[in-house]
Design a protein around this motif. Structure first.
Motif, PDB file in Angstrom:
ATOM      1  N   GLY A  78       2.594 -20.374   4.096  1.00 37.25           N
ATOM      2  CA  GLY A  78       1.316 -19.704   3.970  1.00 37.25           C
ATOM      3  C   GLY A  78       1.324 -18.288   4.521  1.00 37.25           C
ATOM      4  N   LEU A  79       2.521 -17.688   4.661  1.00 36.37           N
ATOM      5  CA  LEU A  79       2.634 -16.345   5.245  1.00 36.37           C
ATOM      6  C   LEU A  79       3.043 -15.290   4.221  1.00 36.37           C
ATOM      7  CD1 LEU A  79       4.423 -17.096   8.637  1.00 36.37           C
ATOM      8  CD2 LEU A  79       2.061 -16.405   8.309  1.00 36.37           C
ATOM      9  N   GLY A  80       3.580 -15.716   3.070  1.00 37.63           N
ATOM     10  CA  GLY A  80       4.175 -14.766   2.128  1.00 37.63           C
ATOM     11  C   GLY A  80       3.235 -13.647   1.719  1.00 37.63           C
ATOM     12  N   LEU A  81       2.057 -13.992   1.165  1.00 37.58           N
ATOM     13  CA  LEU A  81       1.137 -12.970   0.675  1.00 37.58           C
ATOM     14  C   LEU A  81       0.482 -12.208   1.833  1.00 37.58           C
ATOM     15  CD1 LEU A  81      -0.519 -14.809  -2.336  1.00 37.58           C
ATOM     16  CD2 LEU A  81       1.172 -12.978  -2.395  1.00 37.58           C
ATOM     17  N   SER A  82       0.291 -12.896   2.967  1.00 35.46           N
ATOM     18  CA  SER A  82      -0.241 -12.203   4.144  1.00 35.46           C
ATOM     19  C   SER A  82       0.701 -11.087   4.577  1.00 35.46           C
ATOM     20  CB  SER A  82      -0.443 -13.207   5.288  1.00 35.46           C
ATOM     21  OG  SER A  82      -0.696 -12.536   6.492  1.00 35.46           O
ATOM     22  N   ILE A  83       2.004 -11.387   4.629  1.00 34.42           N
ATOM     23  CA  ILE A  83       3.007 -10.374   5.008  1.00 34.42           C
ATOM     24  C   ILE A  83       3.067  -9.265   3.963  1.00 34.42           C
ATOM     25  CG2 ILE A  83       5.472 -10.002   5.380  1.00 34.42           C
ATOM     26  CD1 ILE A  83       4.062 -11.367   7.690  1.00 34.42           C
ATOM     27  N   VAL A  84       2.973  -9.624   2.683  1.00 35.63           N
ATOM     28  CA  VAL A  84       2.976  -8.621   1.609  1.00 35.63           C
ATOM     29  C   VAL A  84       1.863  -7.606   1.828  1.00 35.63           C
ATOM     30  CG1 VAL A  84       2.469  -8.290  -0.840  1.00 35.63           C
ATOM     31  CG2 VAL A  84       4.128 -10.014  -0.142  1.00 35.63           C
ATOM     32  N   LYS A  85       0.659  -8.108   2.065  1.00 36.46           N
ATOM     33  CA  LYS A  85      -0.485  -7.197   2.238  1.00 36.46           C
ATOM     34  C   LYS A  85      -0.305  -6.311   3.470  1.00 36.46           C
ATOM     35  CE  LYS A  85      -5.546  -7.115   2.404  1.00 36.46           C
ATOM     36  NZ  LYS A  85      -5.667  -6.315   1.178  1.00 36.46           N
ATOM     37  N   ARG A  86       0.145  -6.900   4.588  1.00 35.58           N
ATOM     38  CA  ARG A  86       0.316  -6.141   5.821  1.00 35.58           C
ATOM     39  C   ARG A  86       1.369  -5.042   5.643  1.00 35.58           C
ATOM     40  NH1 ARG A  86      -1.399  -9.099  10.695  1.00 35.58           N
ATOM     41  NH2 ARG A  86      -2.392 -11.048  10.095  1.00 35.58           N
ATOM     42  N   MET A  87       2.472  -5.384   4.941  1.00 40.54           N
ATOM     43  CA  MET A  87       3.533  -4.390   4.740  1.00 40.54           C
ATOM     44  C   MET A  87       3.064  -3.249   3.842  1.00 40.54           C
ATOM     45  SD  MET A  87       7.049  -6.507   4.365  1.00 40.54           S
ATOM     46  CE  MET A  87       7.852  -7.207   5.813  1.00 40.54           C
ATOM     47  N   LEU A  88       2.330  -3.583   2.779  1.00 44.82           N
ATOM     48  CA  LEU A  88       1.848  -2.535   1.881  1.00 44.82           C
ATOM     49  C   LEU A  88       0.839  -1.639   2.587  1.00 44.82           C
ATOM     50  CD1 LEU A  88       1.541  -4.525  -1.462  1.00 44.82           C
ATOM     51  CD2 LEU A  88       3.195  -2.742  -0.897  1.00 44.82           C
ATOM     52  N   VAL A  89      -0.010  -2.213   3.429  1.00 48.73           N
ATOM     53  CA  VAL A  89      -0.954  -1.398   4.204  1.00 48.73           C
ATOM     54  C   VAL A  89      -0.176  -0.449   5.125  1.00 48.73           C
ATOM     55  CG1 VAL A  89      -2.706  -1.469   6.014  1.00 48.73           C
ATOM     56  CG2 VAL A  89      -2.850  -3.042   4.074  1.00 48.73           C
ATOM     57  N   ALA A  90       0.913  -0.965   5.741  1.00 48.17           N
ATOM     58  CA  ALA A  90       1.745  -0.129   6.605  1.00 48.17           C
ATOM     59  C   ALA A  90       2.385   1.014   5.819  1.00 48.17           C
ATOM     60  CB  ALA A  90       2.825  -0.975   7.282  1.00 48.17           C
ATOM     61  N   MET A  91       2.615   0.791   4.505  1.00 48.58           N
ATOM     62  CA  MET A  91       3.208   1.830   3.653  1.00 48.58           C
ATOM     63  C   MET A  91       2.141   2.618   2.890  1.00 48.58           C
ATOM     64  SD  MET A  91       6.741   0.076   2.210  1.00 48.58           S
ATOM     65  CE  MET A  91       6.090  -1.509   1.712  1.00 48.58           C
ATOM     66  N   ASN A  92       0.882   2.620   3.413  1.00 53.18           N
ATOM     67  CA  ASN A  92      -0.246   3.373   2.838  1.00 53.18           C
ATOM     68  C   ASN A  92      -0.575   2.936   1.416  1.00 53.18           C
ATOM     69  OD1 ASN A  92      -0.582   5.033   5.171  1.00 53.18           O
ATOM     70  ND2 ASN A  92       1.188   6.237   4.497  1.00 53.18           N
ATOM     71  N   SER A  93      -0.566   1.628   1.187  1.00 53.84           N
ATOM     72  CA  SER A  93      -0.904   1.111  -0.124  1.00 53.84           C
ATOM     73  C   SER A  93      -1.728  -0.159   0.056  1.00 53.84           C
ATOM     74  CB  SER A  93       0.373   0.820  -0.926  1.00 53.84           C
ATOM     75  OG  SER A  93       0.052   0.336  -2.217  1.00 53.84           O
ATOM     76  N   ASP A  94      -2.018  -0.830  -1.035  1.00 52.66           N
ATOM     77  CA  ASP A  94      -2.729  -2.116  -0.998  1.00 52.66           C
ATOM     78  C   ASP A  94      -2.331  -2.899  -2.238  1.00 52.66           C
ATOM     79  OD1 ASP A  94      -4.315  -4.133  -0.132  1.00 52.66           O
ATOM     80  OD2 ASP A  94      -6.182  -2.979  -0.085  1.00 52.66           O
ATOM     81  N   ILE A  95      -2.713  -4.153  -2.274  1.00 55.00           N
ATOM     82  CA  ILE A  95      -2.331  -5.008  -3.393  1.00 55.00           C
ATOM     83  C   ILE A  95      -3.569  -5.562  -4.069  1.00 55.00           C
ATOM     84  CG2 ILE A  95      -2.111  -7.094  -1.948  1.00 55.00           C
ATOM     85  CD1 ILE A  95       0.343  -7.775  -3.779  1.00 55.00           C
TER      86      ILE A  95
END
Length: 725
Positions: free
Chosen positions: A544-561
């Protein structure tokens, strides 16, 4: 709370003797029962509660000046602080206990406290001193008729022979003699303390080293049965871990994995208990300090009351009532402040314990995974039949999948601790996505899915960005698409949106025609530990962490999903990222070949205490036509560098006796030029914070990609050679 009530009674009693009730007497027998209970609390890892009880008993024993009770309290507190890793306090209490037991001539307790001091010395790596105290304990125990306390020095001397004095093979035989005698003592006196489980565990290890596998397994089973029966979780966890290591040494990876799962389950239970006990320890440590402050306040109030009583009884009544109100108010404020402080301390301690746990579990899990992933990869390059190739592909996929889960958990910890950082490096985006799709080939076949990649070739060949985080984002998204699709299709589309002089914006799209997600659930799928399909079929369960990590990483890279989905029709995930354009030419294959050619005539020293890791690293170097030599500890590495010439050292960091950091420091005392690279399974944050302090030249995280492996070795060797010239 009792302290305030007793203080209140004391004040009222002094002011009004006729109305004050007599303070109840405390039974000395009940105090001795309390200190015995504290000893048993240590046995089951409740050291925080043991410190709390021991501190109160010590305070009482000082009031009544009872040396024997004081000695027992010091011994309990010494053991409890040993389990809490506070060796300084532990030494202080244990030596005080020793002096008092010698004074009152209690031979049995002297034997025990000598043994406890020896364990403390071993914990701070003073093995010779520890052995001296164990032998003192043994000599004293053997000078009288056989007694149950003999088990302590017998076990610890056997343990030292196992781990610290292994210059000759027959040290295991000597160790076995001491441990068997310890077992006989346990049976004779029907001892049920945790040390009996430790004796069984040590016998299992020694019999394995001597080649008696049936006896080794039998004692492992005895350890499990005994520790489960008496709830000795720390000994049970150590037994599972040791058995996993033994199975790994025998290449029995299936049983090693199963036993490691048992270790993790037991450690989770022990971790929860230790977390609670750590909070209890903090409370107990503050107990004496708070009592001193309260006592001073009470003494001051008592002096004021004495003065008032001499003037007027009526005025004294009013003053006492005022003091009562003041004390109650002070108690209320104190209680509130204490609750806030405990909550703060507990949160800070929990954060540290959690961070340390993630670091340790990262190393413990990555180490066997390094062997699984690299060995399966090496075997796939050899001439294997189709059936075995399928098995190896399955094994490698499972290893990569487990590594992805571990990375997700570690990334979550980095986000929560504020340690997530971007690492901007040159990378080939098309090559990156192709490698990711290739790595998921087995999962595609297993779910009978197909995948297509539509890549915009107008995107510059080389970009600058955090390729590791982008890889994790794409692996999670594509893996999810494959997992929730059967007999279907997955599309990966990467297009250029906009190109400027220095930057390029890229559009990413991952879609499937699988289960899909309902509209009302689409905002929840990015929450930690949320599993949309877990309740429908056990085959879809995950962390249950995959999409949570995806969103956090994209936010860190100035983006969103964004997500577009409909139940039973599939899902589409979209995001955009801005990358810098690289100034380097796209000569990846030529660069790799040049880097490899530069280091192929070199000889590399591999320093690793894990035999399987030695084998894997040596095989990787063999395939790259690089000569190598292996040693299994820091001392042998130092001796080898003094005797022979090596062009580079690959240094493991977690080793017994002296670790990789200390080994590097000692090598630098006589050789400052040889390149030393950490080859480790620890997290990058832990490594980066320490390698510069011991003058290492770089690090490689296990498992690694061969191209990165070659690049780092090449870069370090060229840098060192240029500085020497």
């Amino acid at each position: 709370m009792k302290f305030f009530y007793y203080s209140l009674i004391a004040i009222l009693g002094f002011a009004f003797p006729t109305y004050c009730q007599q303070k109840p007497n405390i039974s000395l027998d009940s105090i001795y029962l309390e200190i015995d209970r504290a000893f048993n609390l240590n046995q089951i890892n409740k050291y925080g509660e043991a410190i709390e009880v021991g501190t109160k008993v010590l305070e009482y024993s000082n009031r009544i000046d009872d040396d024997y009770l004081k000695a027992k309290a010091y011994n309990v507190l010494g053991n409890a602080h040993f389990y809490a890793n506070n060796n300084s306090l532990s030494f202080d209490y244990l030596f005080k206990a020793k002096d008092l037991f010698v004074k009152i001539k209690d031979t049995a307790k002297i034997i025990v406290v000598y043994n406890n001091i020896g364990e403390n010395y071993r914990a701070v790596d003073s093995v010779k001193e520890s052995d001296l105290f164990f032998k003192k304990s043994l000599e004293l125990a053997e000078s009288t008729s056989p007694r149950k306390e003999l088990i302590y020095p017998l076990f610890n001397i056997g343990l030292n022979l196992m781990y610290h004095f292994r210059d000759k093979d027959n040290d295991y035989v000597k160790s076995l003699e001491y441990l068997k005698r310890g077992e006989e003592i346990a049976e004779k006196f029907k001892i049920r303390e945790s040390i009996v489980g430790e004796v069984f565990e040590a016998l299992s290890f020694v019999y394995n080293k001597l080649g008696y596998q049936e006896e080794s397994i039998a004692y492992y089973n005895k350890t499990v049965e005994f520790t489960k029966k008496h709830n000795y979780l720390d000994v049970l966890a150590e037994a599972h871990y040791a058995r996993a290591y033994i199975n790994e040494e025998k290449n029995d990876f299936e049983n090693a994995y199963r036993t490691l799962e048992k270790y993790i389950d037991t450690y989770d239970s022990l971790y929860s208990l230790q977390e609670y006990e750590a909070a209890k320890q903090i409370e107990a440590d503050n107990f004496l300090r708070e009592n001193e402050i309260k006592l001073k306040l009470i003494e001051k109030e008592k002096a004021i009351q004495d003065s008032i009583i001499a003037k007027s009884r009526i005025f004294n009544i009013a003053l006492v009532l005022f003091i009562v109100m003041l004390l109650l108010f002070a108690f209320w404020i104190h209680k509130k402040n204490q609750q806030l402080k405990l909550a703060k301390d507990k949160a800070e301690n929990l954060s540290k314990v959690k961070s340390d746990f993630y670091s340790e579990i990262s190393h413990e899990l990555r180490t066997p995974l390094y062997a699984v992933i690299e060995l399966s990869g090496l075997l796939l390059k050899e001439n294997v039949n189709a059936k075995h190739k399928e098995y190896l592909e399955s094994l490698k996929f499972s290893g990569n999948h487990l590594m992805s889960l571990i990375n997700n958990v570690l990334e979550l910890n980095r986000v929560e601790s504020g340690k997530m950082k971007l690492q901007l490096l040159d990378f080939d985006l098309k090559n990156l996505i192709s490698n990711i799709i290739d790595s998921l080939e087995y999962a595609l076949r297993d779910s009978n899915n197909t995948i297509s990649l539509k890549y915009d070739n107008s995107i510059p060949n080389l970009l600058v960005g955090d390729s590791l985080k982008l890889s994790q984002v794409l692996i999670n998204l594509i893996s999810n698409a494959i997992k929730f699709t059967n007999d279907g299709h997955v599309d990966v589309i990467i297009n250029k949106v906009e190109e400027l002089d220095e930057d390029v914006k890229v559009y990413f799209k991952v879609s499937d025609n699988g289960l899909g997600i309902s509209t009302e659930k689409q905002t929840q799928i990015f929450e930690d530990f949320y599993q949309e399909h877990a309740k429908n079929s056990k085959s879809y369960k995950g962390t249950g962490l995959g999409l949570s990590i995806v969103k956090r990483m994209l936010v860190a890279m100035n983006s969103d999903i964004n997500v577009i989905s409909k139940e039973d029709e599939g899902s589409t995930f979209l995001f955009e990222l801005v990358f810098q354009k690289s100034n380097k030419a796209n000569l990846e294959i030529e660069v790799y070949e040049n880097q490899l050619q530069y280091i192929q005539d070199c000889t590399i020293l591999i320093v690793d205490d894990n035999k399987i890791n030695q084998l894997v690293t040596r095989k990787v170097l063999d395939q790259l036509d690089i000569k190598s030599k292996t040693v299994d500890c820091g001392i042998k590495a130092i001796e080898a560098v003094k005797r022979e010439h090596f062009d580079c050292i690959l240094m493991d960091l977690h080793m017994p006796e002296i670790d990789g950091y200390e080994t590097t420091k000692r090598i630098r005392e006589f050789n400052t030029n040889i390149p030393i690279i950490a080859l480790t399974a620890a997290s990058s944050e832990e490594v980066e914070a320490k390698i510069h302090g011991c003058d290492m030249d770089g690090y490689i995280l296990k498992p690694f990609i061969n191209a990165e492996f070659v690049e780092i070795i090449n870069k370090v060797m060229q840098k060192v050679n240029e500085s020497v010239v």
